[in-house]
Design a protein around this motif. Structure first.
Motif, PDB file in Angstrom:
ATOM      1  N   MET A  63       0.846  -1.203   0.000  1.00  0.00           N
ATOM      2  CA  MET A  63       0.000   0.000   0.000  1.00  0.00           C
ATOM      3  C   MET A  63       0.881   1.253   0.000  1.00  0.00           C
ATOM      4  N   LYS A  64       0.372   2.273  -0.622  1.00  0.00           N
ATOM      5  CA  LYS A  64       1.158   3.496  -0.633  1.00  0.00           C
ATOM      6  C   LYS A  64       0.231   4.690  -0.487  1.00  0.00           C
ATOM      7  N   LEU A  65       0.833   5.834  -0.272  1.00  0.00           N
ATOM      8  CA  LEU A  65       0.045   7.051  -0.123  1.00  0.00           C
ATOM      9  C   LEU A  65       0.084   7.854  -1.406  1.00  0.00           C
ATOM     10  N   ILE A 117       4.198 -10.368  -1.240  1.00  0.00           N
ATOM     11  CA  ILE A 117       5.021  -9.297  -0.690  1.00  0.00           C
ATOM     12  C   ILE A 117       4.176  -8.101  -0.276  1.00  0.00           C
ATOM     13  N   GLU A 118       3.090  -7.859  -0.986  1.00  0.00           N
ATOM     14  CA  GLU A 118       2.233  -6.807  -0.434  1.00  0.00           C
ATOM     15  C   GLU A 118       0.815  -7.281  -0.143  1.00  0.00           C
ATOM     16  N   GLY A 119       0.718  -8.537   0.267  1.00  0.00           N
ATOM     17  CA  GLY A 119      -0.552  -9.051   0.772  1.00  0.00           C
ATOM     18  C   GLY A 119      -1.619  -9.261  -0.299  1.00  0.00           C
ATOM     19  N   PHE A 162      14.819   1.352 -10.011  1.00  0.00           N
ATOM     20  CA  PHE A 162      13.477   1.341 -10.606  1.00  0.00           C
ATOM     21  C   PHE A 162      12.415   1.519  -9.501  1.00  0.00           C
ATOM     22  N   ALA A 163      12.577   0.767  -8.409  1.00  0.00           N
ATOM     23  CA  ALA A 163      11.611   0.882  -7.302  1.00  0.00           C
ATOM     24  C   ALA A 163      11.652   2.292  -6.710  1.00  0.00           C
ATOM     25  N   TRP A 164      12.840   2.878  -6.711  1.00  0.00           N
ATOM     26  CA  TRP A 164      13.031   4.230  -6.166  1.00  0.00           C
ATOM     27  C   TRP A 164      12.310   5.272  -7.038  1.00  0.00           C
ATOM     28  N   ILE A 165      12.402   5.110  -8.359  1.00  0.00           N
ATOM     29  CA  ILE A 165      11.678   6.044  -9.268  1.00  0.00           C
ATOM     30  C   ILE A 165      10.175   5.803  -9.130  1.00  0.00           C
ATOM     31  N   HIS A 166       9.810   4.536  -8.947  1.00  0.00           N
ATOM     32  CA  HIS A 166       8.407   4.156  -8.789  1.00  0.00           C
ATOM     33  C   HIS A 166       7.565   4.748  -9.932  1.00  0.00           C
ATOM     34  N   PRO A 167       7.873   4.360 -11.165  1.00  0.00           N
ATOM     35  CA  PRO A 167       7.279   5.078 -12.308  1.00  0.00           C
ATOM     36  C   PRO A 167       5.799   4.804 -12.554  1.00  0.00           C
ATOM     37  N   THR A 192       1.744   3.906 -11.178  1.00  0.00           N
ATOM     38  CA  THR A 192       0.849   4.176 -10.047  1.00  0.00           C
ATOM     39  C   THR A 192       0.845   2.998  -9.088  1.00  0.00           C
ATOM     40  N   ASP A 193       0.857   1.796  -9.628  1.00  0.00           N
ATOM     41  CA  ASP A 193       0.882   0.580  -8.811  1.00  0.00           C
ATOM     42  C   ASP A 193       1.553  -0.510  -9.638  1.00  0.00           C
ATOM     43  N   GLY A 194       1.922  -1.586  -8.977  1.00  0.00           N
ATOM     44  CA  GLY A 194       2.515  -2.706  -9.706  1.00  0.00           C
ATOM     45  C   GLY A 194       4.020  -2.561  -9.914  1.00  0.00           C
ATOM     46  N   ASN A 195       4.633  -1.583  -9.241  1.00  0.00           N
ATOM     47  CA  ASN A 195       6.078  -1.386  -9.422  1.00  0.00           C
ATOM     48  C   ASN A 195       6.896  -2.549  -8.874  1.00  0.00           C
ATOM     49  N   GLY A 196       6.486  -3.051  -7.699  1.00  0.00           N
ATOM     50  CA  GLY A 196       7.227  -4.148  -7.080  1.00  0.00           C
ATOM     51  C   GLY A 196       7.178  -5.378  -7.962  1.00  0.00           C
ATOM     52  N   ARG A 197       5.989  -5.727  -8.432  1.00  0.00           N
ATOM     53  CA  ARG A 197       5.864  -6.931  -9.260  1.00  0.00           C
ATOM     54  C   ARG A 197       6.611  -6.780 -10.576  1.00  0.00           C
ATOM     55  N   THR A 198       6.543  -5.565 -11.141  1.00  0.00           N
ATOM     56  CA  THR A 198       7.252  -5.333 -12.407  1.00  0.00           C
ATOM     57  C   THR A 198       8.767  -5.421 -12.187  1.00  0.00           C
ATOM     58  N   ALA A 199       9.238  -4.827 -11.088  1.00  0.00           N
ATOM     59  CA  ALA A 199      10.685  -4.881 -10.789  1.00  0.00           C
ATOM     60  C   ALA A 199      11.135  -6.326 -10.614  1.00  0.00           C
ATOM     61  N   ARG A 200      10.346  -7.107  -9.888  1.00  0.00           N
ATOM     62  CA  ARG A 200      10.761  -8.498  -9.628  1.00  0.00           C
ATOM     63  C   ARG A 200      10.696  -9.343 -10.903  1.00  0.00           C
ATOM     64  N   LEU A 201       9.709  -9.049 -11.753  1.00  0.00           N
ATOM     65  CA  LEU A 201       9.656  -9.770 -13.033  1.00  0.00           C
ATOM     66  C   LEU A 201      10.874  -9.411 -13.888  1.00  0.00           C
ATOM     67  N   ASN A 211      13.719  -7.928   5.426  1.00  0.00           N
ATOM     68  CA  ASN A 211      15.068  -7.561   5.013  1.00  0.00           C
ATOM     69  C   ASN A 211      15.080  -6.870   3.661  1.00  0.00           C
ATOM     70  N   TYR A 212      14.221  -7.346   2.754  1.00  0.00           N
ATOM     71  CA  TYR A 212      14.102  -6.750   1.411  1.00  0.00           C
ATOM     72  C   TYR A 212      13.722  -5.269   1.557  1.00  0.00           C
ATOM     73  N   TYR A 213      12.716  -5.014   2.353  1.00  0.00           N
ATOM     74  CA  TYR A 213      12.277  -3.633   2.548  1.00  0.00           C
ATOM     75  C   TYR A 213      13.347  -2.806   3.262  1.00  0.00           C
ATOM     76  N   ALA A 214      13.988  -3.413   4.265  1.00  0.00           N
ATOM     77  CA  ALA A 214      15.028  -2.660   4.994  1.00  0.00           C
ATOM     78  C   ALA A 214      16.150  -2.262   4.038  1.00  0.00           C
ATOM     79  N   ALA A 236      18.916   1.890   0.770  1.00  0.00           N
ATOM     80  CA  ALA A 236      19.463   2.355  -0.509  1.00  0.00           C
ATOM     81  C   ALA A 236      18.768   3.634  -1.002  1.00  0.00           C
ATOM     82  N   ASP A 237      17.641   3.994  -0.393  1.00  0.00           N
ATOM     83  CA  ASP A 237      16.948   5.255  -0.747  1.00  0.00           C
ATOM     84  C   ASP A 237      17.687   6.479  -0.198  1.00  0.00           C
ATOM     85  N   LYS A 238      18.522   6.225   0.812  1.00  0.00           N
ATOM     86  CA  LYS A 238      19.106   7.350   1.563  1.00  0.00           C
ATOM     87  C   LYS A 238      20.061   8.191   0.732  1.00  0.00           C
TER      88      LYS A 238
HETATM   89  N1  LIG Z   1      11.366   2.491   0.523  1.00  0.00           N
HETATM   90  C1  LIG Z   1      11.304   1.937  -0.671  1.00  0.00           C
HETATM   91  N2  LIG Z   1      12.165   2.319  -1.614  1.00  0.00           N
HETATM   92  C2  LIG Z   1      12.136   1.767  -2.841  1.00  0.00           C
HETATM   93  N3  LIG Z   1      11.269   0.837  -3.200  1.00  0.00           N
HETATM   94  C3  LIG Z   1      10.381   0.425  -2.312  1.00  0.00           C
HETATM   95  C4  LIG Z   1      10.349   0.937  -0.994  1.00  0.00           C
HETATM   96  N4  LIG Z   1       9.355   0.332  -0.331  1.00  0.00           N
HETATM   97  C5  LIG Z   1       8.801  -0.534  -1.194  1.00  0.00           C
HETATM   98  N5  LIG Z   1       9.416  -0.493  -2.388  1.00  0.00           N
HETATM   99  C6  LIG Z   1       9.146  -1.279  -3.590  1.00  0.00           C
HETATM  100  O1  LIG Z   1       7.868  -0.905  -4.044  1.00  0.00           O
HETATM  101  C7  LIG Z   1       7.035  -2.046  -4.170  1.00  0.00           C
HETATM  102  C8  LIG Z   1       5.598  -1.655  -3.888  1.00  0.00           C
HETATM  103  O2  LIG Z   1       5.188  -0.815  -4.928  1.00  0.00           O
HETATM  104  P1  LIG Z   1       3.798  -0.995  -5.657  1.00  0.00           P
HETATM  105  O3  LIG Z   1       2.736  -1.023  -4.618  1.00  0.00           O
HETATM  106  O4  LIG Z   1       3.684  -0.071  -6.791  1.00  0.00           O
HETATM  107  O5  LIG Z   1       4.056  -2.408  -6.259  1.00  0.00           O
HETATM  108  P2  LIG Z   1       3.067  -3.612  -6.317  1.00  0.00           P
HETATM  109  O6  LIG Z   1       3.620  -4.570  -7.302  1.00  0.00           O
HETATM  110  O7  LIG Z   1       1.662  -3.150  -6.511  1.00  0.00           O
HETATM  111  O8  LIG Z   1       3.180  -4.142  -4.879  1.00  0.00           O
HETATM  112  P3  LIG Z   1       3.966  -5.351  -4.349  1.00  0.00           P
HETATM  113  O9  LIG Z   1       4.862  -5.806  -5.422  1.00  0.00           O
HETATM  114  O10 LIG Z   1       4.718  -4.864  -3.174  1.00  0.00           O
HETATM  115  O11 LIG Z   1       2.915  -6.344  -4.067  1.00  0.00           O
HETATM  116  C9  LIG Z   1       7.617  -3.056  -3.195  1.00  0.00           C
HETATM  117  O12 LIG Z   1       7.328  -4.379  -3.533  1.00  0.00           O
HETATM  118  C10 LIG Z   1       9.083  -2.789  -3.321  1.00  0.00           C
HETATM  119  O13 LIG Z   1       9.629  -3.449  -4.440  1.00  0.00           O
END
Ligand SMILES: Nc1ncnc2c1ncn2[C@@H]1O[C@H](COP(=O)(O)OP(=O)(O)OP(=O)(O)O)[C@@H](O)[C@H]1O
Length: 416
Positions: A1-3, A76-78, A217-222, A224-233, A261-264, A269-271
């Motif tokens: 979830m995000k804001l 990873i995000e429920g 890529f996760a840091w740019i978060h390009p 609206t949603d699905g960034n985590g799944r796209t990054a992992r794919l 640990n993944y989130y930590a 790395a965001d710092k």
């Molecule tokens: N502090 C952070 N800095 C960078 N990336 C982060 C941070 N916290 C979470 N993320 C990444 O963002 C993802 C969540 O973003 P988003 O909700 O857009 O993706 P999602 O695919 O919908 O969700 P998820 O993959 O987590 O189920 C996380 O899975 C992780 O890869």
């Protein structure tokens, strides 16, 4: 979830609005050299695993493990559903509960996108694989399979937003304490991302680039949603195209099991750069290096877990245990442990004539006929026709014997 993140003060600007603020994209020379032994270990161990016996077992596993990857990445995000619900969704059997059915659709969409991605990007070519269009194609493939309603996401503050498949976000977002770049600058950040990684040569550099690119890529978060799944794919497909996974493992399982640990490590790395000894970029080099190390160690762990699973003697021993246990059940009491040898052999060949299979059991004719019938009932073999050759099958219900602890959540589902 995000804001959802709205700028209320007209004068205020997003902190990140210029691509140089994403530097460094890769570790500098010294930390890169320090990383090399770990990367080399991953490459060597992954190649050893890929060359282990049982070619048919390996090719069956590629498809069998897709639901597990989907389960773990969505966990990873429920957004995950139970393994059995994924199995049902694959047979077009969807829950009456809208939320559950949505999770089933999300699960099978991921399975299809992973398969599509492996076919679309079969061999590694950095100049192509780090193009922003590849990330958009993955995101689009994943999301166009969903229903329109599934694309509405509810933010933490209750606001709703639509996810547009393959399109960059046009609004601000906040993930934890990190506020990703100004939406207007997403395209230029993605161009910089491409520039940073597209010259990586296959081998150690490519592996490091994939891992670093995952964070940036996760840091740019390009999206609206699905960034985590796209990054992992993207990471999964990159490792696959480098020939390292061969369908036998994926970082997704490891990341879900190490989620905290993944989130930590993402957060670290965001710092911004932490003092004079933390590289020369705007962001922390130490944070990036430790993220890369974490991701490589996660992969190493997956490879080592699978290496114990694929050799013939240990597979045959697990088959024997399975047959002994299942022969105590009324439904399958004709099973015989003697079937373990021909079953293990089926891990090395595509199919076998029934007479040969029965011959390998070395039992009296009627006993082996009955045993064969119960093997079909158990689901460990299949055949294309009533008298045709038999093939090995790997149903989820037998995972707890065949690949113990690989997918514990599926084992819980199937204990009877
Ligand atoms: N502090 C952070 N800095 C960078 N990336 C982060 C941070 N916290 C979470 N993320 C990444 O963002 C993802 C969540 O973003 P988003 O909700 O857009 O993706 P999602 O695919 O919908 O969700 P998820 O993959 O987590 O189920 C996380 O899975 C992780 O890869």
């Amino acid at each position: 979830m995000k804001l959802a993140y709205f700028m209320t003060d007209k004068l205020s600007k997003y902190h990140y609005n210029s691509p140089h603020q994403m530097s460094p994209l890769l570790p500098s020379e010294q930390p890169m050299n320090d990383l090399r032994p770990l990367v080399a270990e991953l490459i060597n161990n992954a190649k050893d695993l890929a060359s282990q016996g049982m070619p048919q077992l390996r090719s069956l596993l590629r498809e069998t493990l897709r639901p597990m990857n989907s389960f773990y990445t969505n966990k990873i995000e429920g957004q995950h559903t139970e393994p059995l619900m994924i199995e049902r969704a694959l047979k077009a059997d969807f829950s009456d509960k809208p939320d559950e059915a949505k999770k089933q659709r999300i699960a099978i969409a991921h399975i299809a996108t992973e398969r599509w991605g492996e076919i679309t990007y079969p061999s590694f070519d950095a100049a192509n694989f780090f193009q922003p269009g590849v990330l958009q194609a993955i995101h689009r493939h994943l999301h166009t399979q969903l229903l329109d309603d599934d694309l509405i996401q509810t933010n933490d503050d209750g606001t709703k937003e639509k996810v547009h498949p393959g399109e960059w976000r046009t609004a601000g977002v906040k993930i934890g304490n990190h506020i990703p770049p100004d939406p207007a600058t997403v395209p230029v950040f993605m161009e910089e991302w491409q520039r940073g990684y597209s010259h990586s040569k296959a081998g150690e550099n490519a592996v490091v680039a994939l891992m670093a690119a995952h964070h940036r890529f996760a840091w740019i978060h390009p999206f609206t949603d699905g960034n985590g799944r796209t990054a992992r794919l993207h990471t999964h497909l990159g490792l696959n195209s480098l020939g390292l996974t061969q369908g036998l493992w994926s970082p997704m399982r490891g990341l879900a099991r190490e989620q905290a640990n993944y989130y930590a490590h993402l957060i670290a790395a965001d710092k911004d750069r932490q003092g004079d000894y933390d590289g020369r970029g705007v962001l922390s080099e130490k944070g990036l290096v430790e993220f890369i190390q974490f991701l490589i160690n996660t992969c190493l762990d997956q490879v080592s877990f699978m290496s114990g699973m694929l050799d013939i003697p240990s597979f045959e021993a697990r088959l024997r245990e399975m047959l002994a246990a299942e022969s105590t059940k009324d439904d399958t009491k004709a099973l015989k442990v003697e079937a373990a040898t021909p079953l293990a052999y089926l891990g090395t060949v595509k199919s076998m004539e029934r007479t040969k299979f029965k011959g390998m059991m070395g039992l009296a004719s009627r006993t082996s006929d009955r045993a064969l019938a119960d093997l079909f009932k158990l689901g460990i073999i299949t055949s294309k026709s009533p008298k045709g050759p038999v093939e090995l099958a790997l149903p989820l219900s037998l995972f707890r014997y065949l690949f113990p602890r690989l997918w514990p959540e599926a084992e819980v589902n199937t204990i009877s």
